[in-house]
Design a protein around this motif. Structure first.
Motif, PDB file in Angstrom:
ATOM      1  N   TYR A 178     -34.582 -17.661   6.430  1.00 35.66           N
ATOM      2  CA  TYR A 178     -35.027 -18.686   6.672  1.00 35.66           C
ATOM      3  C   TYR A 178     -36.223 -19.195   4.983  1.00 35.66           C
ATOM      4  O   TYR A 178     -35.501 -20.282   4.926  1.00 35.66           O
ATOM      5  N   ALA A 179     -37.085 -18.682   4.925  1.00 41.04           N
ATOM      6  CA  ALA A 179     -37.386 -18.846   3.494  1.00 41.04           C
ATOM      7  C   ALA A 179     -36.273 -18.996   2.785  1.00 41.04           C
ATOM      8  O   ALA A 179     -36.830 -20.161   1.540  1.00 41.04           O
ATOM      9  N   ILE A 180     -35.979 -18.376   1.795  1.00 40.35           N
ATOM     10  CA  ILE A 180     -35.330 -17.921   1.103  1.00 40.35           C
ATOM     11  C   ILE A 180     -33.877 -19.160   1.211  1.00 40.35           C
ATOM     12  O   ILE A 180     -34.290 -19.825   0.411  1.00 40.35           O
ATOM     13  N   THR A 181     -33.200 -19.773   2.141  1.00 40.32           N
ATOM     14  CA  THR A 181     -32.693 -20.942   1.942  1.00 40.32           C
ATOM     15  C   THR A 181     -32.487 -21.871   2.024  1.00 40.32           C
ATOM     16  O   THR A 181     -31.983 -23.186   1.731  1.00 40.32           O
ATOM     17  N   MET A 182     -34.268 -21.832   2.084  1.00 40.89           N
ATOM     18  CA  MET A 182     -34.865 -23.396   1.782  1.00 40.89           C
ATOM     19  C   MET A 182     -34.553 -23.879   0.104  1.00 40.89           C
ATOM     20  O   MET A 182     -34.815 -25.121  -0.475  1.00 40.89           O
ATOM     21  N   LYS A 183     -34.695 -23.014  -0.874  1.00 36.05           N
ATOM     22  CA  LYS A 183     -34.289 -22.960  -2.200  1.00 36.05           C
ATOM     23  C   LYS A 183     -33.019 -22.736  -2.278  1.00 36.05           C
ATOM     24  O   LYS A 183     -32.498 -22.805  -3.264  1.00 36.05           O
ATOM     25  N   LEU A 184     -32.015 -21.129  -1.833  1.00 31.85           N
ATOM     26  CA  LEU A 184     -30.561 -21.095  -2.591  1.00 31.85           C
ATOM     27  C   LEU A 184     -29.851 -21.005  -1.078  1.00 31.85           C
ATOM     28  O   LEU A 184     -30.294 -20.925  -0.523  1.00 31.85           O
ATOM     29  N   GLN A 185     -28.784 -20.961  -1.754  1.00 31.37           N
ATOM     30  CA  GLN A 185     -27.705 -21.472  -0.913  1.00 31.37           C
ATOM     31  C   GLN A 185     -26.947 -20.283  -0.743  1.00 31.37           C
ATOM     32  O   GLN A 185     -26.325 -19.389  -1.408  1.00 31.37           O
ATOM     33  N   VAL A 186     -27.521 -19.210   0.785  1.00 35.45           N
ATOM     34  CA  VAL A 186     -26.641 -18.426   0.990  1.00 35.45           C
ATOM     35  C   VAL A 186     -25.526 -18.947   2.329  1.00 35.45           C
ATOM     36  O   VAL A 186     -26.458 -19.223   3.148  1.00 35.45           O
ATOM     37  N   SER A 187     -24.815 -18.233   2.482  1.00 33.35           N
ATOM     38  CA  SER A 187     -23.901 -17.750   3.220  1.00 33.35           C
ATOM     39  C   SER A 187     -24.262 -17.712   4.381  1.00 33.35           C
ATOM     40  O   SER A 187     -25.176 -16.704   4.405  1.00 33.35           O
ATOM     41  N   ASP A 188     -23.850 -18.247   5.622  1.00 33.74           N
ATOM     42  CA  ASP A 188     -24.235 -17.845   6.888  1.00 33.74           C
ATOM     43  C   ASP A 188     -23.464 -16.392   7.501  1.00 33.74           C
ATOM     44  O   ASP A 188     -24.541 -15.268   8.158  1.00 33.74           O
ATOM     45  N   VAL A 189     -22.590 -15.879   6.787  1.00 31.35           N
ATOM     46  CA  VAL A 189     -22.640 -13.928   7.117  1.00 31.35           C
ATOM     47  C   VAL A 189     -23.291 -13.313   6.548  1.00 31.35           C
ATOM     48  O   VAL A 189     -23.695 -12.578   6.540  1.00 31.35           O
ATOM     49  N   LEU A 190     -23.523 -13.483   5.017  1.00 32.15           N
ATOM     50  CA  LEU A 190     -24.032 -13.384   4.365  1.00 32.15           C
ATOM     51  C   LEU A 190     -25.501 -12.829   4.868  1.00 32.15           C
ATOM     52  O   LEU A 190     -26.441 -11.576   4.824  1.00 32.15           O
ATOM     53  N   GLU A 191     -26.633 -14.176   5.541  1.00 29.62           N
ATOM     54  CA  GLU A 191     -27.732 -14.006   6.189  1.00 29.62           C
ATOM     55  C   GLU A 191     -26.919 -13.123   7.076  1.00 29.62           C
ATOM     56  O   GLU A 191     -28.916 -12.439   7.506  1.00 29.62           O
ATOM     57  N   THR A 192     -26.233 -13.206   8.344  1.00 26.82           N
ATOM     58  CA  THR A 192     -26.366 -12.356   9.462  1.00 26.82           C
ATOM     59  C   THR A 192     -25.898 -10.528   9.160  1.00 26.82           C
ATOM     60  O   THR A 192     -26.700 -10.217   9.633  1.00 26.82           O
ATOM     61  N   VAL A 193     -25.573 -10.856   8.175  1.00 25.58           N
ATOM     62  CA  VAL A 193     -25.683  -9.383   7.924  1.00 25.58           C
ATOM     63  C   VAL A 193     -26.516  -8.445   7.040  1.00 25.58           C
ATOM     64  O   VAL A 193     -27.095  -6.882   7.580  1.00 25.58           O
ATOM     65  N   LEU A 194     -27.326  -9.352   6.435  1.00 25.39           N
ATOM     66  CA  LEU A 194     -28.872  -8.923   5.969  1.00 25.39           C
ATOM     67  C   LEU A 194     -29.854  -8.893   6.937  1.00 25.39           C
ATOM     68  O   LEU A 194     -30.136  -7.899   7.558  1.00 25.39           O
ATOM     69  N   GLU A 195     -29.466  -9.612   8.612  1.00 26.94           N
ATOM     70  CA  GLU A 195     -30.500  -9.601   9.258  1.00 26.94           C
ATOM     71  C   GLU A 195     -30.096  -8.382  10.125  1.00 26.94           C
ATOM     72  O   GLU A 195     -30.713  -7.598  10.397  1.00 26.94           O
ATOM     73  N   LEU A 196     -28.539  -8.099  10.012  1.00 25.91           N
ATOM     74  CA  LEU A 196     -28.484  -6.770  10.999  1.00 25.91           C
ATOM     75  C   LEU A 196     -28.624  -5.888  10.433  1.00 25.91           C
ATOM     76  O   LEU A 196     -29.065  -4.641  11.147  1.00 25.91           O
ATOM     77  N   SER A 197     -28.245  -5.021   9.096  1.00 32.04           N
ATOM     78  CA  SER A 197     -29.182  -4.238   8.489  1.00 32.04           C
ATOM     79  C   SER A 197     -30.124  -3.906   8.571  1.00 32.04           C
ATOM     80  O   SER A 197     -30.341  -2.624   8.906  1.00 32.04           O
ATOM     81  N   ALA A 198     -31.159  -5.536   8.260  1.00 32.53           N
ATOM     82  CA  ALA A 198     -32.790  -4.840   8.654  1.00 32.53           C
ATOM     83  C   ALA A 198     -32.995  -4.367   9.404  1.00 32.53           C
ATOM     84  O   ALA A 198     -33.640  -3.302  10.028  1.00 32.53           O
ATOM     85  N   GLY A 199     -32.482  -4.992  10.632  1.00 32.82           N
ATOM     86  CA  GLY A 199     -33.236  -4.638  12.430  1.00 32.82           C
ATOM     87  C   GLY A 199     -32.263  -2.715  12.622  1.00 32.82           C
ATOM     88  O   GLY A 199     -32.806  -2.067  13.152  1.00 32.82           O
ATOM     89  N   GLY A 200     -30.760  -2.436  12.242  1.00 34.05           N
ATOM     90  CA  GLY A 200     -30.359  -1.074  12.054  1.00 34.05           C
ATOM     91  C   GLY A 200     -31.234  -0.193  11.622  1.00 34.05           C
ATOM     92  O   GLY A 200     -31.265   0.492  11.801  1.00 34.05           O
ATOM     93  N   ILE A 201     -31.757  -0.352  10.142  1.00 32.51           N
ATOM     94  CA  ILE A 201     -32.494   0.332   9.261  1.00 32.51           C
ATOM     95  C   ILE A 201     -33.886   0.644   9.661  1.00 32.51           C
ATOM     96  O   ILE A 201     -34.301   2.113   9.970  1.00 32.51           O
ATOM     97  N   MET A 202     -34.419  -0.589   9.949  1.00 28.93           N
ATOM     98  CA  MET A 202     -35.650   0.242  10.408  1.00 28.93           C
ATOM     99  C   MET A 202     -35.465   0.109  12.332  1.00 28.93           C
ATOM    100  O   MET A 202     -36.459   1.908  12.755  1.00 28.93           O
ATOM    101  N   SER A 203     -34.849   0.239  13.073  1.00 26.99           N
ATOM    102  CA  SER A 203     -34.440   0.712  14.115  1.00 26.99           C
ATOM    103  C   SER A 203     -34.089   2.182  14.045  1.00 26.99           C
ATOM    104  O   SER A 203     -34.421   2.924  14.764  1.00 26.99           O
ATOM    105  N   LEU A 204     -33.062   3.036  12.837  1.00 29.38           N
ATOM    106  CA  LEU A 204     -32.563   4.057  12.731  1.00 29.38           C
ATOM    107  C   LEU A 204     -33.748   4.892  12.054  1.00 29.38           C
ATOM    108  O   LEU A 204     -34.113   5.441  12.742  1.00 29.38           O
TER     109      LEU A 204
END
Length: 781
Positions: free
Chosen positions: A329-355
């Motif tokens: 949310y903070a990054i996208t205020m300055k940079l244009q990040v696609s919704d798909v990439l944002e979702t992938v990063l969020e799911l990856s972070a959750g998956g890595i921490m969970s594993l």
């Protein structure tokens, strides 16, 4: 009743051996009104619960003479005529390191007939018996209460009470105070209290020193000279100050000389040597009376499976997902990040921490058959997991206190129940939410126009609205009833109540001590230690309340630093709720900037204070209790007594502050201050001059000031669109600005008028300076 008693006996796993009340015991009870009962114990051992059970509603709270430490006193009606019960502050030693411990020790030194009820956490016998040895040296009769007995058995341990009684020659009672188990036996055992049969040999040199000091004291006080001599050899400065009234200066100098003579024989301080001797005695005693009670109860396999393979993966996934979401949310205020990439990063972070945490806990905890509460206790101190968990806990506390308590509940009480003396409220609906229909069903509408409105109508039958008396009580800006009482009851009461409930859960579960350990290294850089986390966390509920609790800190320097930081950079939940709502509606990046600025000022001012203020830091000693499921009854009891204590302390201060504000308004002082402040606000901070009144209102109530400034900026904005830079500057300044008037009066009470006014004189220009520099930075970047 019989069924309940059988269940209780199974929980204890041992019969409580209720003593029969013999004729002699009854005579002792009948004549017991001549003595006082002092409750003594370490912090968080259930002492306050036992005090509440003994005294009920017959309680008074007042400062101990010459200190800011409050002592609860009550009357136990169980004895003929009743006896006075004194709840001493929690102490880890009777050779004090803090003002609380000094008060606990001084109460035992007072010259009157007393019995001591020492409450000990049964599963931490060692810590409690260290105090028992000191009470024994004083020659005071004591009854030991081993509380939290069920938790001792849950940990697979047992204490041979009969053997411990034989060694100490004093009565010992087992209790579960939160369930009133063992309370009758405690009551019947009080008259049987006796002096513990403990005599510790401290070695040739120290014993010679004790003897020499004892000859100088010559039965000076009600307690044994031996105890006083040991305290003085341990360099008890508070006792030395106390003895200046009773001994000539030459005698005190002679005692200091004896201490120096004895110290020459040891490389470590005498206080440390004496503590080690006590510890060795207690350790040998515990080894004789403590046994394992068989294999510790294990969590059921099904529950373990649910916890390790469902709750842990799900919770850690959500934490990782949410943290990455906030970062993106903070990054996208300055940079244009696609919704798909944002979702992938969020799911990856959750998956890595969970594993990671699932595998980590499976390897280190699941195979060792650890209990779930033990696993949770270790997670809260894990070097990686602890801080994300802290963020989630603070977020939950904010939702509970900041949004529901200071939002929904305060809004209902302030606007619907109390209302305004000038205009009626529109009443409120009685309704219920039906989840499966997703609808709110309204039963009826209550046409209640507000307490203040009805009082206003009654007052207008006697006098006009322009009457000075009417304005004194019902003025919308500074009336004693309209503002003072309404603020205290309708606003502060729910915030404090909800926060104390959350605080009680964190305390009763054992999380707060772990939080103290986590932040100790960080806090040491600002002149504090981990213990300061308690008032700092409380400050998020109410700074006035938190300032009162700074008395738990060991040194004057620490108490001053904590008070300054609370007044400067810890926003209360009401103010934080307004600021989060306002900045969140503008942009998340501005709220992040606000958070970073306030935190940086807290650490910067704390760091400078630690360098400038004289005095050495104190050691951080905090026992880590087992992580456990909080007991609701215990939490509600603590919340009731804490809220009751706070309201007794705070309401008069709110009324006094409102009275001062009313007088200042009538004398034109506020108008004068507003005129003086307008150039600074307009030119240096670059804000509309109309916001000056908002800063003045902040002295009455911090969130009022924030709301007032927000409304002015909204009206002054182009097309009613607020300039976010102006908003950020104004909210940073109102946060760092002078404390509210109630907090200021508490600062005077706790730290003295001189220190309070010095803090005031520093905070006022400093907050404006930070705001001015922030304005320049925002214009440049």
């Amino acid at each position: 009743m019989e069924v309940c008693k059988e269940i209780t006996d199974k929980v204890l796993n041992v019969k409580l051996n209720e003593r029969a009340v013999t004729g002699n015991t009854y005579m002792n009870i009948k004549s017991a009104g001549t003595f006082k009962l002092a409750l003594v114990g370490n912090p968080n051992v259930g002492k306050s619960v036992i005090f509440g059970l003994l005294t009920g509603k017959y309680v008074t709270v007042s400062n101990y003479p010459g200190t800011t430490v409050e002592v609860s006193r009550g009357v136990y009606k169980g004895y003929e005529g009743g006896i006075e019960v004194i709840d001493t502050p929690g102490a880890n030693s009777l050779i004090p390191l803090s003002e609380d411990e000094a008060v606990a020790r001084d109460i035992l030194l007072e010259d009157y007939d007393k019995r001591i009820v020492q409450v000990i956490d049964a599963k931490n016998l060692r810590r409690g018996l260290l105090i028992t040895t000191q009470i024994a040296e004083m020659g005071l009769p004591v009854l030991l209460v081993l509380n939290m007995w069920d938790e001792l058995l849950d940990r697979g341990m047992n204490v041979d009470i009969n053997a411990l009684q034989d060694y100490l020659k004093i009565p010992i009672v087992k209790t579960i105070a939160t369930h009133k188990v063992g309370f009758r036996e405690l009551f019947h055992s009080v008259p049987l209290a006796s002096v513990p049969d403990i005599r510790i040999n401290y070695g040739r040199y120290i014993e010679e020193g004790i003897s020499r000091v004892g000859k100088i004291l010559n039965n000076l006080m009600v307690v044994n000279d031996r105890a006083l001599a040991i305290m003085l050899l341990s360099h008890d400065e508070s006792l030395e100050r106390k003895l200046k009234e009773k001994l000539p200066e030459v005698s005190l100098q002679e005692i200091a000389g004896i201490r120096e003579d004895v110290q020459r024989h040891f490389s470590n301080p005498l206080g440390y040597v004496i503590s080690i001797k006590r510890s060795h005695y207690v350790d040998s005693l515990i080894e004789k009376v403590t046994t394992a009670a068989g294999k510790e109860a294990e969590t059921r396999p099904f529950m373990r499976g649910v916890f390790f393979f469902f709750l842990v993966p799900l919770t850690t996934f959500l934490i990782g997902y949410k943290l990455m979401s906030l970062l993106m949310y903070a990054i996208t205020m300055k940079l244009q990040v696609s919704d798909v990439l944002e979702t992938v990063l969020e799911l990856s972070a959750g998956g890595i921490m969970s594993l990671y945490f699932t595998l980590y806990l499976y390897k280190n905890e699941f195979k060792t058959r650890s209990k779930i509460t033990e696993v949770l206790g270790r997670i809260t101190m894990h070097p990686i997991a602890a801080f994300p968990l802290l963020i989630i806990i603070l977020w939950i506390v904010y939702k509970w206190v900041g949004e529901f308590g200071s939002g929904v509940c305060v809004d209902f009480l302030e606007n619907k129940i109390f209302g305004s003396a000038e205009t009626p409220s529109d009443g409120f609906d009685l309704c219920v939410y039906i989840p499966f229909l997703k609808k709110v069903y309204t039963f009826t509408h209550i046409n209640f126009e507000g307490i203040n409105y009805y009082i206003g109508l009654l007052a207008q039958k006697i006098m006009s609205k322009d009457n000075l008396i009417y304005e004194l009580f019902l003025n919308a800006q500074s009336g004693l009833i309209q503002v003072g009482l309404t603020y205290a009851i309708a606003i502060v009461f729910p915030i404090v109540g909800f926060f104390f409930l959350a605080f009680g859960i964190m305390e009763d579960s054992g999380y707060l001590p772990r939080l103290g350990v986590m932040v100790d290294k960080t806090f040491k850089r600002i002149g504090l230690n981990g213990k300061a986390v308690l008032p700092m966390v409380l400050g998020l509920g109410c700074d006035t309340m938190a300032t009162m609790t700074t008395r738990i800190l060991n040194t004057k320097k620490e108490r001053i630093i904590a008070t300054l930081l609370l007044a400067l950079a810890v926003p209360c939940s009401a103010q934080l709720g307004v600021i989060a709502s306002v900045l969140g509606s503008i942009s998340g990046i501005y709220f992040a900037a606000y958070f970073l600025i306030i935190c940086s000022q807290l650490f910067f001012v704390g760091y400078l204070s630690a360098i400038i203020l004289p005095g050495a830091p104190s050691d951080f000693i905090m026992e880590i209790p087992p992580f456990r499921m909080p007991k609701l009854s215990n939490i509600f009891i603590k919340t009731f007594y804490r809220v009751n204590w706070f309201m007794k302390e705070a309401v008069p201060l709110f009324v006094l502050g409102t009275l001062v504000l009313f007088v200042a308004t009538k004398l034109g002082v506020l108008s004068f201050v507003e005129k003086i402040g307008q150039p600074v606000i307009g030119y240096f901070l670059g804000l509309p001059v109309e916001t000056t009144r908002g800063f003045i209102l902040g002295f009455l109530r911090r969130d009022y000031g924030a709301v007032s400034i927000f409304k002015v900026l909204e009206e002054q904005g182009v097309g009613h669109v607020i300039d976010p830079k102006q908003l950020l500057v104004s909210l940073v300044v109102i946060t760092l600005f002078i404390p509210c008037i109630a907090n200021f009066f508490v600062m005077i009470k706790e730290r003295g008028a001189k220190n309070a006014f010095l803090m005031f004189a520093f905070i006022l220009p400093y907050s404006i300076l930070v705001g001015g520099l922030l304005r320049i930075v925002l214009r440049l970047f």
